[in-house]
Design an enzyme around this catalytic site. Structure first.
Site, mmCIF file in Angstrom:
data_model
loop_
_atom_site.group_PDB
_atom_site.id
_atom_site.type_symbol
_atom_site.label_atom_id
_atom_site.label_comp_id
_atom_site.label_asym_id
_atom_site.label_seq_id
_atom_site.Cartn_x
_atom_site.Cartn_y
_atom_site.Cartn_z
ATOM 1 N N TYR A 144 18.552 29.550 4.332
ATOM 2 C CA TYR A 144 17.559 30.441 4.930
ATOM 3 C C TYR A 144 17.920 30.769 6.375
ATOM 4 C CZ TYR A 144 14.516 29.804 0.927
ATOM 5 O OH TYR A 144 14.000 29.801 -0.338
ATOM 6 N N ARG A 182 -10.861 1.323 15.127
ATOM 7 C CA ARG A 182 -10.678 2.260 14.038
ATOM 8 C C ARG A 182 -11.645 1.822 12.934
ATOM 9 N NH1 ARG A 182 -4.879 2.315 11.072
ATOM 10 N NH2 ARG A 182 -5.795 0.359 10.374
ATOM 11 N N MET A 195 13.201 23.703 0.271
ATOM 12 C CA MET A 195 12.191 22.881 -0.390
ATOM 13 C C MET A 195 12.830 21.829 -1.299
ATOM 14 S SD MET A 195 8.818 24.062 -2.527
ATOM 15 C CE MET A 195 8.237 25.177 -1.272
ATOM 16 N N LYS A 243 0.825 -1.207 0.000
ATOM 17 C CA LYS A 243 0.000 0.000 0.000
ATOM 18 C C LYS A 243 0.863 1.262 0.000
ATOM 19 C CE LYS A 243 -0.418 0.095 5.041
ATOM 20 N NZ LYS A 243 -1.187 -0.404 6.183
HETATM 21 C C1 LIG Z 1 -0.559 -1.605 6.783
HETATM 22 C C2 LIG Z 1 -1.284 -2.802 7.209
HETATM 23 C C3 LIG Z 1 -0.599 -4.010 7.493
HETATM 24 C C4 LIG Z 1 0.904 -4.122 7.513
HETATM 25 O O1 LIG Z 1 1.420 -3.653 8.736
HETATM 26 P P1 LIG Z 1 2.990 -3.713 9.026
HETATM 27 O O2 LIG Z 1 3.112 -3.248 10.428
HETATM 28 O O3 LIG Z 1 3.641 -2.769 8.075
HETATM 29 O O4 LIG Z 1 3.417 -5.117 8.805
HETATM 30 C C5 LIG Z 1 -1.360 -5.138 7.773
HETATM 31 N N1 LIG Z 1 -2.723 -5.070 7.796
HETATM 32 C C6 LIG Z 1 -3.396 -3.936 7.555
HETATM 33 C C7 LIG Z 1 -4.877 -3.953 7.609
HETATM 34 C C8 LIG Z 1 -2.711 -2.771 7.272
HETATM 35 O O5 LIG Z 1 -3.390 -1.636 7.044
#
Ligand SMILES: *Cc1c(COP(=O)(O)O)cnc(C)c1O
Length: 334
Positions: free
Chosen positions: A243, A116, A289, A33
């Protein structure tokens, strides 16, 4: 342009370490992701496939499309479920469940303590009844741990609650459903692993950290960040750089400007407490930047080889250090 180098050998090393915990590479779903935690989605998907990984987790359908050719199964964490052979979609509340079509593959997320996303355990039987009645395409049931990386009993009671979820699901008579709960930290803390897949993110990139009470992890950072020299000058004693002129030369020194800044996703930080690059050079004055100044005339400098070290300096976490890095930085496999 700054450049991100992806170390294939280290990546494969990490996957081997994880396979020792899960017992099989077929049980590893690599979490790609958010542009593979900043490493580059397509590069990491390709390398994962080359290693023999068959499953991935991504944030949305757009990422799933980019990863589709490399995997046989992809779990999509966010967004509207669609019917696609390889994709399954997380559904994490009752309202969404009732609006989902019956053909799309879904995986039900149950809240075991993170509070969550996920349906409450007391709603599980109702959710499963709806799924049965509407003949929906349920392929998995999952949960997420909130403190698997911290030394406490939290992981244990969440695991116990998920065991109850498994029992309720099995008693409801829905067959062929897979169960999964483990993230990286949970995989490395588990004495034995008996679920269908583990969703492993930070560990594949070598950025996992566990409470020091646990055994040393044998994981290697996959990403390193490099910057290129733009220009060089001699800074005379007393001259100040950048800066507000926060850095003042105590002697004549040769400095160069390098092409990395907060516009590329590097932290600006606090110039009175300078970050040291991987090669031991303090950033001189403020981060701009698009630029930083260093006492060097090398054409290429290594800014970071281990996101865990950089995270300590910036009071952050390795996840953030790499995920922030701009998509427009070139990524190459070495
Ligand atoms: C991001 C995520 C993971 C992975 O977590 P890590 O700590 O990076 O291994 C697993 N399950 C869900 C639902 C996540 O959002």
């Amino acid at each position: 342009m700054a450049i991100i180098k992806i170390n294939k050998e280290n990546f494969f090393h990490n996957l081997n370490q994880i396979a020792l915990k899960t017992g099989s590479i077929d049980k590893i779903a690599v979490v790609l992701k958010d542009n593979a935690y900043g490493h580059g989605l397509e590069i990491m998907a390709k390398l994962s496939a080359e290693f023999g990984i068959k499953q991935a987790v991504v944030i949305d359908t757009e990422e799933a499309m980019q990863a589709r050719d490399y995997f046989s199964r992809i779990l999509v964490l966010k967004g509207k479920p669609i019917e696609e052979k390889k994709f399954s979609f997380v559904v994490s509340d009752m309202q969404t469940l009732e609006g989902v079509g019956t053909r799309a593959k879904i995986e039900l997320k149950v809240d075991t303590g993170m509070h969550r996303n996920g349906i409450a355990i007391c709603d599980l039987e109702k959710a499963l009844r709806i799924i049965k009645l509407r003949d929906m395409n349920l392929v998995g049931i999952m949960t997420h741990f909130r403190s698997a990386d911290i030394l406490s009993s939290e992981l244990f009671w969440q695991k116990q609650l998920f065991n109850r979820v498994k029992i309720i699901a099995k008693e409801s008579g829905l067959g062929g459903v897979r169960f999964h709960s483990h993230n990286s930290a949970a995989v490395f803390r588990a004495k034995s692993f008996d679920e269908d897949i583990a969703r492993v993110g930070i560990a594949i990139y070598g950025g996992l950290e566990l409470d020091s009470a646990y055994a040393e992890l044998n994981l290697k950072p996959v990403l390193s960040l490099w910057a290129k020299r733009i220009s060089t000058r001699v800074l005379k004693k007393g001259q100040r750089v950048g800066y507000a002129g926060d850095f003042r030369a105590e002697k004549n020194m040769t400095t160069s400007t390098y092409d990395l800044g907060y516009g590329d996703g590097w932290m600006r930080g606090d110039s009175s407490r300078p970050y040291m690059t991987a090669e031991g050079l303090p950033i001189l004055g403020r981060v701009s930047m698009d630029f930083v100044s260093l006492e060097s005339d090398a054409d290429e400098v290594c800014i970071m080889t281990d996101a865990r070290t950089a995270a300590k300096h910036y009071d952050s976490i390795s996840y953030e250090m790499t995920t922030m890095l701009s998509m427009s930085i070139d990524r190459v496999v070495v």
